[in-house]
Scaffold this motif. Structure first.
Motif, PDB file in Angstrom:
ATOM      1  N   ARG A   8       0.886  -1.420   0.052  1.00  0.00           N
ATOM      2  CA  ARG A   8       0.073  -0.170  -0.074  1.00  0.00           C
ATOM      3  C   ARG A   8       0.865   1.215  -0.025  1.00  0.00           C
ATOM      4  NH1 ARG A   8      -5.530   0.479   1.973  1.00  0.00           N
ATOM      5  NH2 ARG A   8      -5.611   2.746   1.397  1.00  0.00           N
ATOM      6  N   ALA A  58      -7.815   4.357   5.677  1.00  0.00           N
ATOM      7  CA  ALA A  58      -9.275   4.629   6.443  1.00  0.00           C
ATOM      8  C   ALA A  58      -9.020   4.237   7.837  1.00  0.00           C
ATOM      9  CB  ALA A  58     -10.482   3.846   5.790  1.00  0.00           C
ATOM     10  N   ALA A  59      -8.530   2.925   8.239  1.00  0.00           N
ATOM     11  CA  ALA A  59      -8.497   2.750   9.562  1.00  0.00           C
ATOM     12  C   ALA A  59      -7.621   3.904  10.336  1.00  0.00           C
ATOM     13  CB  ALA A  59      -8.115   1.163   9.549  1.00  0.00           C
ATOM     14  N   VAL A 102     -21.798   2.636   3.810  1.00  0.00           N
ATOM     15  CA  VAL A 102     -22.730   2.060   4.632  1.00  0.00           C
ATOM     16  C   VAL A 102     -22.555   0.464   5.070  1.00  0.00           C
ATOM     17  CG1 VAL A 102     -25.243   1.529   4.817  1.00  0.00           C
ATOM     18  CG2 VAL A 102     -24.617   3.655   3.541  1.00  0.00           C
ATOM     19  N   LEU A 103     -22.636   0.296   6.374  1.00  0.00           N
ATOM     20  CA  LEU A 103     -22.506  -0.849   6.738  1.00  0.00           C
ATOM     21  C   LEU A 103     -23.994  -1.491   7.151  1.00  0.00           C
ATOM     22  CD1 LEU A 103     -20.024  -2.408   7.531  1.00  0.00           C
ATOM     23  CD2 LEU A 103     -20.136  -1.316   9.860  1.00  0.00           C
ATOM     24  N   ARG A 124     -17.900  -1.301  15.561  1.00  0.00           N
ATOM     25  CA  ARG A 124     -17.316  -0.693  14.300  1.00  0.00           C
ATOM     26  C   ARG A 124     -17.358   0.728  14.432  1.00  0.00           C
ATOM     27  NH1 ARG A 124     -15.901  -5.524  10.775  1.00  0.00           N
ATOM     28  NH2 ARG A 124     -16.183  -7.034  12.545  1.00  0.00           N
TER      29      ARG A 124
ATOM     30  N   ALA B  59     -11.058   0.164  14.555  1.00  0.00           N
ATOM     31  CA  ALA B  59     -10.052   1.039  13.466  1.00  0.00           C
ATOM     32  C   ALA B  59      -8.553   0.357  13.970  1.00  0.00           C
ATOM     33  CB  ALA B  59     -10.043   2.376  13.749  1.00  0.00           C
ATOM     34  N   SER B  62      -7.678  -3.065  12.786  1.00  0.00           N
ATOM     35  CA  SER B  62      -7.624  -3.124  11.509  1.00  0.00           C
ATOM     36  C   SER B  62      -6.171  -2.631  11.021  1.00  0.00           C
ATOM     37  CB  SER B  62      -8.589  -2.376  10.587  1.00  0.00           C
ATOM     38  OG  SER B  62      -9.748  -2.486  10.845  1.00  0.00           O
ATOM     39  N   LEU B  63      -6.039  -1.379  11.626  1.00  0.00           N
ATOM     40  CA  LEU B  63      -4.732  -0.538  11.251  1.00  0.00           C
ATOM     41  C   LEU B  63      -3.364  -1.748  11.563  1.00  0.00           C
ATOM     42  CD1 LEU B  63      -3.109   1.958  10.788  1.00  0.00           C
ATOM     43  CD2 LEU B  63      -3.234   2.575  12.889  1.00  0.00           C
ATOM     44  N   THR B  68      -9.893  -6.305   7.917  1.00  0.00           N
ATOM     45  CA  THR B  68     -11.010  -5.488   8.430  1.00  0.00           C
ATOM     46  C   THR B  68     -12.040  -6.241   9.135  1.00  0.00           C
ATOM     47  OG1 THR B  68     -11.781  -4.885   6.452  1.00  0.00           O
ATOM     48  CG2 THR B  68     -10.252  -3.283   7.301  1.00  0.00           C
ATOM     49  N   ARG B  69     -12.207  -7.488   8.702  1.00  0.00           N
ATOM     50  CA  ARG B  69     -13.222  -8.203   8.928  1.00  0.00           C
ATOM     51  C   ARG B  69     -14.722  -7.751   8.352  1.00  0.00           C
ATOM     52  NH1 ARG B  69     -11.650 -12.228  11.988  1.00  0.00           N
ATOM     53  NH2 ARG B  69     -13.522 -13.354  11.915  1.00  0.00           N
ATOM     54  N   LEU B 103     -20.088  -4.196   3.868  1.00  0.00           N
ATOM     55  CA  LEU B 103     -20.383  -2.762   3.411  1.00  0.00           C
ATOM     56  C   LEU B 103     -20.832  -2.946   2.064  1.00  0.00           C
ATOM     57  CD1 LEU B 103     -19.162  -0.252   4.688  1.00  0.00           C
ATOM     58  CD2 LEU B 103     -16.923  -0.768   3.451  1.00  0.00           C
ATOM     59  N   ILE B 104     -21.902  -1.848   1.870  1.00  0.00           N
ATOM     60  CA  ILE B 104     -22.495  -2.069   0.553  1.00  0.00           C
ATOM     61  C   ILE B 104     -22.477  -0.766  -0.306  1.00  0.00           C
ATOM     62  CG2 ILE B 104     -24.356  -3.560   2.111  1.00  0.00           C
ATOM     63  CD1 ILE B 104     -26.463  -2.173   0.470  1.00  0.00           C
ATOM     64  N   THR B 119     -12.871   1.428  -5.872  1.00  0.00           N
ATOM     65  CA  THR B 119     -12.083   2.036  -5.270  1.00  0.00           C
ATOM     66  C   THR B 119     -12.362   2.410  -3.796  1.00  0.00           C
ATOM     67  OG1 THR B 119     -11.607   2.937  -7.657  1.00  0.00           O
ATOM     68  CG2 THR B 119     -10.563   4.158  -5.382  1.00  0.00           C
ATOM     69  N   GLN B 120     -13.491   2.813  -3.523  1.00  0.00           N
ATOM     70  CA  GLN B 120     -14.179   3.024  -2.293  1.00  0.00           C
ATOM     71  C   GLN B 120     -13.850   1.968  -1.240  1.00  0.00           C
ATOM     72  OE1 GLN B 120     -15.887   5.028  -0.433  1.00  0.00           O
ATOM     73  NE2 GLN B 120     -15.922   6.976  -1.665  1.00  0.00           N
ATOM     74  N   THR B 122     -11.795  -0.531  -1.773  1.00  0.00           N
ATOM     75  CA  THR B 122     -10.268  -0.605  -1.390  1.00  0.00           C
ATOM     76  C   THR B 122      -9.934   0.101  -0.400  1.00  0.00           C
ATOM     77  OG1 THR B 122     -10.209  -1.139  -3.898  1.00  0.00           O
ATOM     78  CG2 THR B 122      -8.304  -1.185  -2.771  1.00  0.00           C
ATOM     79  N   HIS B 123     -10.163   1.442  -0.545  1.00  0.00           N
ATOM     80  CA  HIS B 123      -9.880   2.454   0.278  1.00  0.00           C
ATOM     81  C   HIS B 123     -10.441   2.101   1.745  1.00  0.00           C
ATOM     82  CE1 HIS B 123     -10.976   6.655   1.596  1.00  0.00           C
ATOM     83  NE2 HIS B 123     -10.016   6.382   2.109  1.00  0.00           N
ATOM     84  N   ARG B 124     -11.263   1.250   1.914  1.00  0.00           N
ATOM     85  CA  ARG B 124     -11.981   1.046   3.095  1.00  0.00           C
ATOM     86  C   ARG B 124     -11.436  -0.312   3.764  1.00  0.00           C
ATOM     87  NH1 ARG B 124     -16.334   5.065   5.036  1.00  0.00           N
ATOM     88  NH2 ARG B 124     -15.356   6.705   3.876  1.00  0.00           N
ATOM     89  N   ASP B 125     -10.449  -0.780   2.701  1.00  0.00           N
ATOM     90  CA  ASP B 125      -9.682  -2.217   3.008  1.00  0.00           C
ATOM     91  C   ASP B 125     -10.496  -3.184   3.349  1.00  0.00           C
ATOM     92  OD1 ASP B 125      -7.045  -1.912   2.974  1.00  0.00           O
ATOM     93  OD2 ASP B 125      -6.952  -0.437   4.795  1.00  0.00           O
TER      94      ASP B 125
END
Lengths: 342, 342
Positions: A8, A58-59, A102-103, A124, B59, B62-63, B68-69, B103-104, B119-120, B122-125
């Motif tokens: 990354r 994001a994390a 949105v989760l 979360r 967070a 995840s970091l 991120t589960r 996440l949807i 992309t979104q 991915t960004h949120r991992d």
DNA sequence: GTTTTGTGCTAAATGCATTTAGCACTCTCT
DNA sequence: AGAGAGTGCTAAATGCATTTAGCACAAAAC
């Protein structure tokens, strides 16, 4: 083709590549106001960032800010009706346009799962919570007290909270108004739900819909034919009531149906007697489900604005408008072919 | 009642309150194997953790872990059909049972939004991606290459990838088999979609459904009546074809409908001629949408198993079974009342 | 009695972006 | 020339959980 596991790109990478500090890069990319960095450096950093394809983690951002730019949506049930889908669409659209994700979670119709789902969401760290109820005959909601900003959609709780509801206080009157405009002299309402009146706290939407309709009916010149109460709101119920009504010799100029499923049964009963909606008499319904367009002729229906409701819930959450208010959203009349003299 | 802003309970808080180090607490709470901590300390830490209501910060986890589960679900369109909803339900159920959240996002029918949505995500991992297609006539999918583990549901792409599909290779044969069992001598198929055959790459499900049906039909003793091709698969199309068929003097023992919407139109046309499905002739359909239960009599239909497909996608992702394979899921025949001699 | 092995635990590093405090330098003003 | 203001930038701290390396002490082994 070998998929090379790309590490990354981090802020540090951009900093190094552009010969600046992480602080500078962060400030530049976030357009922090009140900082002074040379136009040249700004330019360079921006270029490097796009070139490397930098995306903040994001994390890490969440960890720092305590915000996740994520909203939680917990629904009664996603399946069965179109409503949950539309609500999700509304939520997604608004959330996306405001750079949130949105989760989602579902209680699968079991209220006791609500607490668990909320805990998950808290864990979360969502920034806000939307609780959606498809089954408007909500029981005791059992919403655990949360620190989280919360908006209820299509549901009301004992304790005051922010909620978004369809404007059923006017929907019934709107239906009556349209029937009058169609030139009808008489109308049949098929039909109220048995037991609904007995417990208005449990069936708030239904109570309002019919309360408003009854009010408008007495204020009108319309002759109301018979009194039709249904066990449930499925096609069969509409079919049986209509068959009975016709057998008893009633011949209304217009029929107002409790919802589209009921209307479907009404159509079937009318067809059997050679009566065509839209030409022989008017039929108007509520909800505007997908079957409204499947019927022949297509059914005019007063729409449950679930998509708008979802979008509004997101708006309220993100704008921090969390006073304990019931926001009511207009239910538009969708004109199709089942009303006379459109 | 004042809402006292409670600071989050962190690992450090638990450590301090129990007189242990953060390391020890972390190890104990995660039941790390191969570490040695006294039973007494373990006990104490656990007690303190539950008492304080400690929940690890997602967070931060995840970091640290890079995981991120969380799974991402991007859908064609959530609205309109029941399918997306069911797929979401399946995904949610499986994900929840394996302690993951979802996440949807939605492309709102615009393929070009797919890249943005990915992309979104991915960004949120997210740990994995599920791409759901409701409209099985998928065009060029334009799936950008991703590092992310990805599973396609109800879609196939040029490039080989893991996908989950309904077993349409057998669905047509299953329908024919059921018609034979009903004792029918003749059958009408209403009807194939115009143009579908011309481009099997674009309409893979449809092509398979009818390919399998045609094959089974020639192998059977059944007499196939007429050849009915539809412009589209809406009630109107089914209504018109059936009306035409009856006008031309055909009187099949059974009708196989392309889908439930078509079947609805077929029912309407039959009703007009006084023909009752389930008694005068058999009607069988595909998809098992909600309208199947609204029809009178209720419609027997071969179900599109979207919920199972969603669940399987999650399973494949979490089990790392990401070989480029098409997983086919059985389409069960849902018996209701539209077939003779059940 | 010294070395080895084992036990119970901890300090510190790590992941990444953001923010605060402040350094070093150049101008400007008196 | 010296004080003061302004400019452009950076080091280090922060948020939180996890993991690695290793410390201090006790018991066992030679």
């Amino acid at each position: 083709m070998e998929t090379h596991k790309v590490k990354r790109v981090t802020l540090a990478d951009v900093a190094e590549a552009s010969g600046m500090s992480k602080a500078a890069v962060s400030m530049i990319l976030n357009k922090k106001p009140g900082t002074r960095l040379s136009a040249e450096a700004t330019e360079r950093v921006r270029a490097v960032a796009t070139e490397l394809g930098y995306r903040p983690n994001a994390a890490a951002q969440s960890l720092r800010s305590g915000k996740t730019r994520t909203l939680g949506f917990i629904s009664d049930q996603v399946t069965v009706t179109r409503f949950a889908s539309e609500m999700i669409t509304g939520i997604l659209r608004e959330a996306e346009s405001r750079d949130h994700t949105v989760l989602i979670a579902e209680t699968f119709g079991k209220p006791e799962q609500m607490a668990e789902a909320i805990t998950q969401m808290t864990h979360r760290d969502v920034d806000g919570l939307i609780l959606g109820f498809m089954d408007s005959r909500q029981r005791d909601l059992k919403i655990p007290r949360t620190e989280l900003p919360t908006v209820l959609v299509n549901g009301i709780d004992e304790s005051p909270c922010t909620s978004v509801l369809p404007n059923e206080r006017e929907s019934g009157a709107k239906a009556v108004q349209r029937v009058i405009e169609s030139g009808a002299q008489s109308v049949a309402v098929i039909g109220e739900l048995k037991n609904a009146e007995k417990n208005p706290r449990i069936y708030p939407s239904i109570t309002r819909r019919f309360g408003s309709m009854r009010q408008a009916l007495v204020e009108s010149e319309l002759e109301v034919l018979g009194h039709w109460v249904l066990e449930d709101w499925n096609p069969t119920d509409g079919y049986e009531a209509t068959t009975r009504m016709l057998a008893e010799g009633y011949k209304p100029d217009a029929i107002i149906c409790a919802n589209d499923r009921v209307a479907m049964g009404v159509f079937q009963a009318l067809a059997e007697k050679g009566l065509a909606p839209g030409t022989d008499l008017s039929v108007l319904s509520f909800d505007d489900e997908i079957i409204a367009t499947y019927l022949r002729p297509q059914l005019s229906s007063i729409r449950l604005p679930y998509e708008e409701m979802g979008a509004m819930a997101v708006g309220l959450l993100l704008d921090g408008k969390l006073e304990p208010v019931e926001h009511e959203i207009d239910m538009p009349l969708i004109e199709r072919d089942s009303m006379k003299s459109n």
